[in-house]
Scaffold this motif. Structure first.
Motif, PDB file in Angstrom:
ATOM      1  N   LYS A 136      -2.052   0.660  -2.885  1.00 29.31           N
ATOM      2  CA  LYS A 136      -2.197   0.537  -1.385  1.00 29.31           C
ATOM      3  C   LYS A 136      -3.078  -0.721  -1.289  1.00 29.31           C
ATOM      4  CE  LYS A 136      -2.173   3.818   1.308  1.00 29.31           C
ATOM      5  NZ  LYS A 136      -2.255   5.046   2.276  1.00 29.31           N
ATOM      6  N   LEU A 139      -1.151  -3.953  -1.982  1.00 27.81           N
ATOM      7  CA  LEU A 139      -0.172  -4.457  -1.028  1.00 27.81           C
ATOM      8  C   LEU A 139      -0.844  -4.708   0.229  1.00 27.81           C
ATOM      9  CD1 LEU A 139       2.459  -1.409  -1.487  1.00 27.81           C
ATOM     10  CD2 LEU A 139       2.810  -3.730  -1.938  1.00 27.81           C
ATOM     11  N   ARG A 140      -2.072  -4.069   0.808  1.00 27.13           N
ATOM     12  CA  ARG A 140      -2.651  -4.586   1.841  1.00 27.13           C
ATOM     13  C   ARG A 140      -3.016  -5.911   1.954  1.00 27.13           C
ATOM     14  NH1 ARG A 140      -5.988  -0.499   3.162  1.00 27.13           N
ATOM     15  NH2 ARG A 140      -4.645   0.294   4.445  1.00 27.13           N
TER      16      ARG A 140
END
Length: 163
Positions: A136, A139-140
């Protein structure tokens, strides 16, 4: 700060014994003040105020020489908490001196990333393991990089269609 006479009497700071020269809380002009009462009844308050003033003197002025004077002054204080604080500064003298010499350096970026990680952990209700959290966060960061490239090419977010 001056206190109304009615409040002075309620707090028993007034003249109970008219023959006494020194009444706690009264200054030389006969005015009852909180500062005078505290310094008379609790002498540690005066030391704490001076300690705070000395601390803010070297921190606000970014003065490493005043830091050394502060440590020397309070290292052997009779109030052990003040001495403990000064000795802690002495143990971390390099970090404190660097903070004074370079006030423009911040750890805000690291704190922001920590905040993102903690927020994602709360959203996942504790079910996310390290591999999911890592994915996560990756991806951020990739998403932020793409937005930066798009914004740089077009000049603003609205023209790029990013809200």
């Amino acid at each position: 700060m001056n206190i109304p006479l009615e409040l002075v009497n309620v707090l028993n700071w007034g003249d109970d014994a008219p023959g006494e020269d020194k009444v706690p809380g009264k200054n030389k002009a006969g005015e009852a003040t909180v500062d005078n009462y505290l310094s008379d009844m609790h002498p540690v308050c005066g030391h704490m105020v001076q300690f705070g003033l000395d601390y803010h003197n070297f921190m606000d002025n970014n003065d490493p020489a005043a830091l050394l004077e502060f440590i020397e002054k309070y290292r052997n204080s009779s109030y052990w908490r003040l001495a403990q604080f000064a000795n802690g500064l002495q143990m971390d003298i390099d970090a404190v001196r660097n903070t004074l010499l370079r006030p423009d350096i911040s750890n805000g970026t690291v704190e922001g990333i920590n905040n993102d990680i903690k927020r994602d952990k709360r959203v996942c209700c504790g079910k996310a393991k390290i591999d999911l959290l890592s994915a996560k966060m990756l991806l951020r960061q990739i998403g932020k990089g793409i937005r930066t490239i798009i914004n740089g090419a077009t000049g603003n977010r609205a023209a790029a269609g990013i809200t």
